[in-house]
Design a protein around this motif. Structure first.
Motif, PDB file in Angstrom:
ATOM      1  N   PRO A  59      -1.390 -78.919   6.194  1.00 56.36           N
ATOM      2  CA  PRO A  59      -2.994 -78.596   6.701  1.00 56.36           C
ATOM      3  C   PRO A  59      -3.022 -79.798   7.651  1.00 56.36           C
ATOM      4  N   ASP A  60      -3.911 -79.373   8.585  1.00 62.07           N
ATOM      5  CA  ASP A  60      -4.235 -80.469   9.840  1.00 62.07           C
ATOM      6  C   ASP A  60      -5.222 -81.555   8.945  1.00 62.07           C
ATOM      7  N   ASN A  61      -6.092 -81.387   7.835  1.00 65.63           N
ATOM      8  CA  ASN A  61      -6.657 -82.263   7.269  1.00 65.63           C
ATOM      9  C   ASN A  61      -6.111 -82.705   5.964  1.00 65.63           C
ATOM     10  N   SER A  62      -4.684 -82.847   6.176  1.00 66.96           N
ATOM     11  CA  SER A  62      -3.720 -83.633   5.150  1.00 66.96           C
ATOM     12  C   SER A  62      -3.547 -84.982   5.447  1.00 66.96           C
ATOM     13  N   SER A  63      -3.814 -85.889   4.569  1.00 68.69           N
ATOM     14  CA  SER A  63      -3.424 -87.365   5.121  1.00 68.69           C
ATOM     15  C   SER A  63      -1.946 -87.569   4.873  1.00 68.69           C
ATOM     16  N   ILE A  64      -1.351 -86.676   4.159  1.00 71.08           N
ATOM     17  CA  ILE A  64       0.404 -86.438   4.130  1.00 71.08           C
ATOM     18  C   ILE A  64       0.922 -85.560   4.854  1.00 71.08           C
ATOM     19  N   ASP A  65       1.964 -85.928   5.530  1.00 74.81           N
ATOM     20  CA  ASP A  65       2.568 -84.800   6.488  1.00 74.81           C
ATOM     21  C   ASP A  65       3.979 -85.361   6.725  1.00 74.81           C
ATOM     22  N   ALA A  66       4.888 -84.345   6.735  1.00 73.41           N
ATOM     23  CA  ALA A  66       6.067 -84.448   7.076  1.00 73.41           C
ATOM     24  C   ALA A  66       6.975 -82.922   7.123  1.00 73.41           C
ATOM     25  N   SER A  67       7.838 -83.108   7.948  1.00 74.58           N
ATOM     26  CA  SER A  67       8.617 -81.851   8.427  1.00 74.58           C
ATOM     27  C   SER A  67       9.851 -81.174   7.360  1.00 74.58           C
TER      28      SER A  67
ATOM     29  N   ASN B  61       9.495 -85.319  13.908  1.00 73.86           N
ATOM     30  CA  ASN B  61       9.040 -86.892  14.033  1.00 73.86           C
ATOM     31  C   ASN B  61       8.736 -87.743  12.578  1.00 73.86           C
ATOM     32  N   ASN B  62       9.079 -86.730  11.625  1.00 72.75           N
ATOM     33  CA  ASN B  62       8.951 -87.725  10.249  1.00 72.75           C
ATOM     34  C   ASN B  62       9.629 -86.902   9.139  1.00 72.75           C
ATOM     35  N   ILE B  63      10.026 -87.884   8.327  1.00 71.23           N
ATOM     36  CA  ILE B  63      10.757 -87.289   6.951  1.00 71.23           C
ATOM     37  C   ILE B  63      10.138 -87.779   5.764  1.00 71.23           C
TER      38      ILE B  63
END
Length: 775
Positions: free
Chosen positions: A181-189, A110-112
């Motif tokens: 983590p779930d409580n990270s405002s930054i997320d990517a796969s 869903n994201n990069i």
């Protein structure tokens, strides 16, 4: 002494079972709501705190444009000129469907994220395989998360293996990291090297000069320990000349504030909803206050039964302090029992609540210091607040006055009960008004005219292959169930291309959709100025929306050129349409008609009455042309998804409001019992003199009607203020009509009368002889 008080408290609770159960149940519901909301708020405020350097990391903000999309070169400039900055990193997260494959294993992520190597050492990024000091071997390296690695490679070490993204771009795995983590405002796969120009996903120009290209990234700074933030910001702005021409005025936002406070444009972080948290906190306090009021009213309802007990204690020497302490012991005991039951209820209901809000809350959050201490103190304070009123009032009566039986004749004591009842009705009425307006706003944003026809319109994610796209379009053109279709780069809801205006003095970014010539007809967008497309226009012309036309300050389209993206002649202005949610005002947009850039969507207008058959056909021809699984979404579903969080918000408010109403009704019932007991002799005398059941019910209910009217008058401005504040989250808002308040008043009146009428009926139909004999 305390042991004796506890025995007496237990004895009283057992003696008055019905009232004890209602008291404990009311407080249990109130504390349960408070605990669940507290867990959610604690979780929301914990975002990014897991980073070891969280207290020293700041996000760079361009305050002049309220933007965090800043050219990546600023990161190098700031570390070179300001020794207070130890490190800087830049990153950009693009939320889009990305086909990812290794041999025969494939999936869509869903994201990069495009990031530089400093990101991996500034932030706490645990590596499963690879080296955080050297995350990328070269510009074609990629770091993937552990979950992606398991899907593509199983248990095999993927370092050095080649994966393919976007169906064509080959990258070598140089690292595997733990999932964010779930409580990270930054997320990517998937994390790619920002030094590769292919992964500078967004760009724009500030003028027609090719040297004016800007590549916006989110920039984070790691500052030295014990640095004063205000002095650093002041120094940066005093030396802002070194950042020219990229940024003029600077601010720094703490990393731990980003999730809830970052409302800048160009931000690629997850975003929380601080207004939602404020409202939930208000609800928690309201529900707890209602539970306490409920306890006080119910204690008042059984005052007559407890007066003789108090009188006897005073006769045998008990002082006022001892009486107060006894009542407080009982109220604290009830609160502790309610707290224990509330913990059980919360533990049972957390899975449903987590599923509802998409969280992973746990009661273990309450065990951390100082949260555990605050919870324990809150329980005892709640017990004391619930019991202090009745304790002070009951202990103030003299023994002689109690035994004379004239306590219930004291009119002054009724003021407190009336005030508490008005508070309950006011809260209930305000909640009902808010609920109605929230639902009205959700209906408004979901069913308003978006400026394009979203019905029977579906978008398909397409791989980067022009010959396959041409074959697909040929198939679509031959099928009667497809009215129109167009290929685009970017669509409403997924616009990732942003250019500059190309006009001097107009620095606001312009969202870009690149499309073929069928775009206007397929989407049903209205052309309000200029001309339609003609043969030979393709690759040379563009449309802009009304907002862009006004922003550029034009009064006609004669010789107007949109200079960015290579230069396009502006031949038309389209009516504004919402290409994002109604939380945001419509921004400048340009639709460039070109086929020079690979498209990522094909949009299909399906004929009415043939949706199922046509979708089967689309899936069939897709399977003939593409080896990849088809991904599609109808635009009406996309619109619904934009407001899913708001719908959950409304549902949460409704759920908590229902609990608040239940607690409030318990208090109202307690007051009804109290009033019917206090007027028992009066009712008996009236019945002896011929009064009917209806007249007795009117007598008992009219006081409640007065309280409802007073409460409703107070609730209206309070509810208007609260809901108007919530509506500020939307750029486009519904009207707050008068009928909303009228309907709410009728609902609260019905609930109040329904709650107390059965007790009034019971009192009105009681045997008059028994009533008078009681006296």
């Amino acid at each position: 002494m305390l042991k004796n008080y506890l025995k007496i408290a237990f004895r009283n609770l057992k003696k008055h079972k019905i009232f004890s159960v209602i008291n404990i149940l009311g407080l249990t519901l109130g504390i349960s709501v408070c605990l669940i909301i507290s867990l959610f708020i604690l979780n929301e405020n914990s975002f990014d705190s897991y980073n070891k350097n969280a207290a020293r990391i700041y996000k760079l903000i361009d305050t002049q444009n309220n933007s965090s999309g800043i050219d990546y070169r600023v990161a190098g400039i700031i570390t070179s000129n300001f020794p207070e900055i130890k490190k800087a990193c830049y990153l950009q997260v693009i939320k889009m469907q990305i086909s990812t494959s290794y041999l025969k294993n494939a999936l869509n992520v869903n994201n990069i994220m495009s990031a530089d190597k400093s990101f991996f050492t500034m932030f706490t990024i645990p590596f499963v395989y690879g080296n955080p000091e050297k995350p990328f071997d070269n510009i074609n390296s990629v770091v993937i998360t552990e979950s992606i690695a398991k899907t593509l490679f199983g248990k095999v070490n993927p370092i050095g293996k080649q994966i393919k993204i976007f169906n064509s771009l080959e990258l070598v795995v140089s690292g595997v990291i733990k999932d964010f983590p779930d409580n990270s405002s930054i997320d990517a796969s998937i994390l790619v090297n920002a030094q590769n120009n292919k992964f500078k996903f967004s760009f724009y120009r500030t003028s027609s000069d090719s040297s004016s290209y800007r590549y916006p990234f989110n920039i984070y700074l790691l500052v030295k320990k014990n640095l004063e933030l205000k002095s650093l910001i002041s120094k940066l702005n005093n030396n802002a000349g070194v950042f020219y021409p990229y940024i003029k005025k600077i601010n720094l936002m703490p990393l731990t504030d980003v999730y809830l406070s970052d409302n800048t444009t160009g931000s690629s972080n997850k975003k929380g909803n601080p207004a939602f948290l404020e409202l939930l906190l208000s609800i928690a306090l309201i529900v707890l206050v209602l539970a306490v009021i409920n306890y006080i009213n119910l204690n008042a309802a059984q005052q007559n039964k407890r007066n003789k007990e108090t009188g006897i204690r005073k006769t045998i020497g008990a002082g006022r302090k001892e009486i107060i302490f006894l009542f407080l012991t009982e109220s604290v005991l009830v609160t502790v029992a309610a707290f224990i039951l509330a913990l059980c209820i919360v533990e049972i209901s957390l899975p449903a609540f987590n599923s509802f809000l998409g969280t992973r809350l746990s009661l273990f959050l309450l065990l951390k210091f100082p949260v555990n201490l605050i919870v324990i103190l809150s329980v005892f304070i709640t017990g004391i607040l619930a019991g202090i009123g009745p304790a002070v009032i009951f202990s103030s009566f003299s023994a002689a006055r109690i035994f004379r039986g004239d306590i219930l004749k004291n009119k002054k004591k009724s003021y407190l009960r009336n005030i508490l009842t008005v508070i309950q009705f006011t809260i209930s009425a305000a909640l009902i008004i808010c609920l109605i307006i929230i639902q009205k706003q959700l209906n408004f944003v979901k069913y308003s005219n978006l400026g394009f026809n979203k019905e029977q319109l579906v978008r398909l994610d397409i791989p980067n292959n022009k010959s396959q796209l041409t074959a697909l379009e040929n198939k679509f053109g031959d099928y009667s169930g497809i009215k129109n279709y167009c290929a685009t780069l970017g669509v409403p809801g997924e616009i990732n291309c942003v250019f500059g205006s190309g006009i001097k003095g107009k620095d606001k970014p312009v969202s870009i959709i690149m499309a073929d010539t069928s775009f206007i007809n397929t989407f049903g967008i209205h052309l309000i100025k200029g001309r339609k497309l003609e043969p030979g226009d393709f690759g040379k012309t563009c449309f802009i929306n009304e907002t862009a036309y006004k922003y550029f300050g034009w009064d006609n389209l004669k010789n107007k050129i949109y200079n960015d993206g290579g230069g396009y002649k502006v031949i038309g202005v389209v009516k504004d349409f919402n290409f994002a949610s109604m939380h945001k005002a419509i921004e400048p947009l340009a639709v460039l008609f070109t086929d020079n850039i690979p498209m990522d969507y094909i949009n299909v207008r399906i004929a009415k009455g043939s949706t199922g058959q046509t979708m089967n056909y689309i899936k069939k021809v897709w399977a003939e042309i593409y080896p990849y699984h088809i991904r599609y979404q109808f635009y009406d579903q996309w619109v619904d998804s934009l407001y899913r969080q708001d719908e959950k918000f409304g549902e949460a408010i409704a759920m908590f409001a229902l609990l608040a109403m239940a607690i409030s009704c318990m208090g109202i019932l307690g007051l009804a019992v109290f009033l019917s007991e206090s007027r028992r002799k009066e009712i008996g005398i009236r019945k002896v003199h011929g009064a009917g059941v209806n007249s007795i019910m009117v007598l008992l209910n009219k006081d409640f009607i007065k309280l409802v009217l007073v409460s409703f008058i107070i609730a209206c401005p309070i509810a208007w203020f609260l809901v108007n504040k919530w509506l500020q989250n939307f750029a486009y808002r519904t009207k707050i009509n008068w009928w909303v308040f009228a309907l709410s008043g009728l609902i609260i009146l019905f609930i109040a009368l329904f709650t107390v009428s059965w007790q009034a009926f019971k009192a009105a139909t009681a045997n008059s002889v028994e009533s008078l004999r009681y006296e």
